[in-house]
Design a protein around this motif. Structure first.
Motif, PDB file in Angstrom:
ATOM      1  N   ILE A  23      -3.323  10.863  -3.062  1.00 40.87           N
ATOM      2  CA  ILE A  23      -3.563   9.806  -2.076  1.00 40.87           C
ATOM      3  C   ILE A  23      -2.682  10.065  -0.871  1.00 40.87           C
ATOM      4  O   ILE A  23      -1.453  10.048  -0.965  1.00 40.87           O
ATOM      5  N   TRP A  24      -3.320  10.331   0.263  1.00 43.65           N
ATOM      6  CA  TRP A  24      -2.622  10.535   1.537  1.00 43.65           C
ATOM      7  C   TRP A  24      -2.571   9.178   2.214  1.00 43.65           C
ATOM      8  O   TRP A  24      -3.560   8.701   2.760  1.00 43.65           O
ATOM      9  N   GLU A  25      -1.434   8.540   2.164  1.00 43.10           N
ATOM     10  CA  GLU A  25      -1.290   7.159   2.619  1.00 43.10           C
ATOM     11  C   GLU A  25      -1.564   6.978   4.108  1.00 43.10           C
ATOM     12  O   GLU A  25      -2.004   5.913   4.524  1.00 43.10           O
ATOM     13  N   ASN A  26      -1.276   7.986   4.923  1.00 42.88           N
ATOM     14  CA  ASN A  26      -1.376   7.852   6.378  1.00 42.88           C
ATOM     15  C   ASN A  26      -2.595   8.564   6.973  1.00 42.88           C
ATOM     16  O   ASN A  26      -2.667   8.754   8.177  1.00 42.88           O
ATOM     17  N   GLU A  27      -3.533   8.930   6.136  1.00 34.41           N
ATOM     18  CA  GLU A  27      -4.678   9.710   6.615  1.00 34.41           C
ATOM     19  C   GLU A  27      -5.438   8.996   7.741  1.00 34.41           C
ATOM     20  O   GLU A  27      -5.886   9.623   8.689  1.00 34.41           O
ATOM     21  N   ASN A  28      -5.540   7.686   7.659  1.00 32.06           N
ATOM     22  CA  ASN A  28      -6.289   6.921   8.661  1.00 32.06           C
ATOM     23  C   ASN A  28      -5.388   6.081   9.552  1.00 32.06           C
ATOM     24  O   ASN A  28      -5.839   5.126  10.166  1.00 32.06           O
ATOM     25  N   GLY A  29      -4.107   6.423   9.619  1.00 32.07           N
ATOM     26  CA  GLY A  29      -3.144   5.682  10.433  1.00 32.07           C
ATOM     27  C   GLY A  29      -1.885   5.406   9.638  1.00 32.07           C
ATOM     28  O   GLY A  29      -1.902   5.402   8.408  1.00 32.07           O
ATOM     29  N   GLU A  30      -0.794   5.176  10.335  1.00 29.90           N
ATOM     30  CA  GLU A  30       0.515   4.960   9.711  1.00 29.90           C
ATOM     31  C   GLU A  30       0.461   3.756   8.766  1.00 29.90           C
ATOM     32  O   GLU A  30       0.100   2.649   9.162  1.00 29.90           O
ATOM     33  N   SER A  31       0.834   3.987   7.508  1.00 31.98           N
ATOM     34  CA  SER A  31       0.780   2.935   6.491  1.00 31.98           C
ATOM     35  C   SER A  31       2.036   2.075   6.477  1.00 31.98           C
ATOM     36  O   SER A  31       2.019   0.964   5.961  1.00 31.98           O
ATOM     37  N   GLY A  32       3.150   2.620   7.008  1.00 31.00           N
ATOM     38  CA  GLY A  32       4.415   1.893   6.959  1.00 31.00           C
ATOM     39  C   GLY A  32       5.119   2.011   5.614  1.00 31.00           C
ATOM     40  O   GLY A  32       6.173   1.413   5.406  1.00 31.00           O
ATOM     41  N   LYS A  33       4.546   2.784   4.697  1.00 29.77           N
ATOM     42  CA  LYS A  33       5.162   2.968   3.376  1.00 29.77           C
ATOM     43  C   LYS A  33       6.280   3.998   3.475  1.00 29.77           C
ATOM     44  O   LYS A  33       6.265   4.857   4.354  1.00 29.77           O
ATOM     45  N   PRO A  34       7.256   3.940   2.556  1.00 27.58           N
ATOM     46  CA  PRO A  34       8.381   4.878   2.605  1.00 27.58           C
ATOM     47  C   PRO A  34       8.068   6.252   1.991  1.00 27.58           C
ATOM     48  O   PRO A  34       8.961   6.969   1.566  1.00 27.58           O
ATOM     49  N   TYR A  35       6.802   6.603   1.938  1.00 30.22           N
ATOM     50  CA  TYR A  35       6.356   7.900   1.447  1.00 30.22           C
ATOM     51  C   TYR A  35       5.009   8.198   2.104  1.00 30.22           C
ATOM     52  O   TYR A  35       4.363   7.299   2.648  1.00 30.22           O
ATOM     53  N   ASP A  36       4.592   9.453   2.042  1.00 34.00           N
ATOM     54  CA  ASP A  36       3.353   9.863   2.699  1.00 34.00           C
ATOM     55  C   ASP A  36       2.220  10.177   1.724  1.00 34.00           C
ATOM     56  O   ASP A  36       1.055  10.009   2.054  1.00 34.00           O
ATOM     57  N   PHE A  37       2.571  10.634   0.523  1.00 35.05           N
ATOM     58  CA  PHE A  37       1.570  10.960  -0.487  1.00 35.05           C
ATOM     59  C   PHE A  37       1.969  10.365  -1.825  1.00 35.05           C
ATOM     60  O   PHE A  37       3.154  10.328  -2.174  1.00 35.05           O
ATOM     61  N   LYS A  38       0.963   9.926  -2.555  1.00 30.62           N
ATOM     62  CA  LYS A  38       1.160   9.523  -3.947  1.00 30.62           C
ATOM     63  C   LYS A  38       0.266  10.418  -4.787  1.00 30.62           C
ATOM     64  O   LYS A  38      -0.935  10.538  -4.519  1.00 30.62           O
ATOM     65  N   LEU A  39       0.857  11.080  -5.759  1.00 40.07           N
ATOM     66  CA  LEU A  39       0.125  11.939  -6.671  1.00 40.07           C
ATOM     67  C   LEU A  39       0.111  11.280  -8.037  1.00 40.07           C
ATOM     68  O   LEU A  39       1.071  10.604  -8.405  1.00 40.07           O
ATOM     69  N   VAL A  40      -0.938  11.504  -8.781  1.00 42.29           N
ATOM     70  CA  VAL A  40      -0.976  11.051 -10.166  1.00 42.29           C
ATOM     71  C   VAL A  40      -1.074  12.297 -11.031  1.00 42.29           C
ATOM     72  O   VAL A  40      -1.979  13.125 -10.857  1.00 42.29           O
ATOM     73  N   LYS A  44       1.075   9.553 -14.492  1.00 40.47           N
ATOM     74  CA  LYS A  44       2.366   9.175 -13.901  1.00 40.47           C
ATOM     75  C   LYS A  44       2.328   9.385 -12.392  1.00 40.47           C
ATOM     76  O   LYS A  44       1.849  10.402 -11.916  1.00 40.47           O
ATOM     77  N   GLU A  45       2.857   8.411 -11.650  1.00 43.25           N
ATOM     78  CA  GLU A  45       2.875   8.511 -10.191  1.00 43.25           C
ATOM     79  C   GLU A  45       4.077   9.309  -9.702  1.00 43.25           C
ATOM     80  O   GLU A  45       5.191   9.138 -10.198  1.00 43.25           O
ATOM     81  N   LYS A  46       3.822  10.167  -8.725  1.00 45.08           N
ATOM     82  CA  LYS A  46       4.853  10.940  -8.028  1.00 45.08           C
ATOM     83  C   LYS A  46       4.679  10.664  -6.538  1.00 45.08           C
ATOM     84  O   LYS A  46       3.561  10.451  -6.071  1.00 45.08           O
ATOM     85  N   PHE A  47       5.776  10.694  -5.793  1.00 44.71           N
ATOM     86  CA  PHE A  47       5.739  10.351  -4.382  1.00 44.71           C
ATOM     87  C   PHE A  47       6.337  11.471  -3.538  1.00 44.71           C
ATOM     88  O   PHE A  47       7.333  12.085  -3.927  1.00 44.71           O
ATOM     89  N   ILE A  48       5.715  11.710  -2.380  1.00 49.36           N
ATOM     90  CA  ILE A  48       6.157  12.766  -1.468  1.00 49.36           C
ATOM     91  C   ILE A  48       6.363  12.160  -0.090  1.00 49.36           C
ATOM     92  O   ILE A  48       5.500  11.440   0.419  1.00 49.36           O
ATOM     93  N   ASP A  49       7.498  12.484   0.510  1.00 54.65           N
ATOM     94  CA  ASP A  49       7.745  12.153   1.909  1.00 54.65           C
ATOM     95  C   ASP A  49       7.765  13.471   2.667  1.00 54.65           C
ATOM     96  O   ASP A  49       8.474  14.404   2.286  1.00 54.65           O
ATOM     97  N   VAL A  50       6.950  13.575   3.704  1.00 52.31           N
ATOM     98  CA  VAL A  50       6.833  14.802   4.498  1.00 52.31           C
ATOM     99  C   VAL A  50       7.760  14.692   5.702  1.00 52.31           C
ATOM    100  O   VAL A  50       7.724  13.699   6.424  1.00 52.31           O
TER     101      VAL A  50
END
Length: 117
Positions: A23-40, A44-50
């Protein structure tokens, strides 16, 4: 920012992996979340900040207070994908897994160190 996230998205989707969801959180605009991608991965969820830089060597990464808190909260489930040479043909990704633990071990350091009390 967006160029680097797109670069990481291509890396995540084109590299052989065991992600059931990307899940690319900001693909359609800034989400404001403290991460950019959520992987499953295996449920189990993993989070990536670019974090990108046009430099090939600049090693300073800036984190917002929310990103800092989230990094410690998620621990081993949080990674920073540092994109060097952003926007260039020789762009590359360095993956920093579990940076909160690396901080605790003294392998990476906040610089400058500032405390807000």
């Amino acid at each position: 920012g967006m160029w680097c996230e797109n670069f990481v998205n291509e890396f995540l989707t084109k590299t052989e992996n065991n992600y059931s969801e990307i899940i690319w959180e900001n693909e359609n605009g800034e989400s404001g979340k403290p991460y950019d991608f959520k992987l499953v991965v295996n449920g189990k969820e993993k989070f990536i900040d670019v974090k990108g830089t046009p430099s090939g060597s600049k090693d300073i990464v800036y984190l917002s207070p929310n990103e800092w808190i989230f990094m410690f909260d998620k621990g081993a489930d949080y990674s920073i994908y540092r994109v060097y040479n952003a926007g260039q043909l020789d762009a590359r990704i360095e993956i920093i897994e579990n940076p909160s633990d690396l901080l605790r071990q003294g392998k990476i350091f906040p610089n400058p160190i500032k405390l807000q009390v």
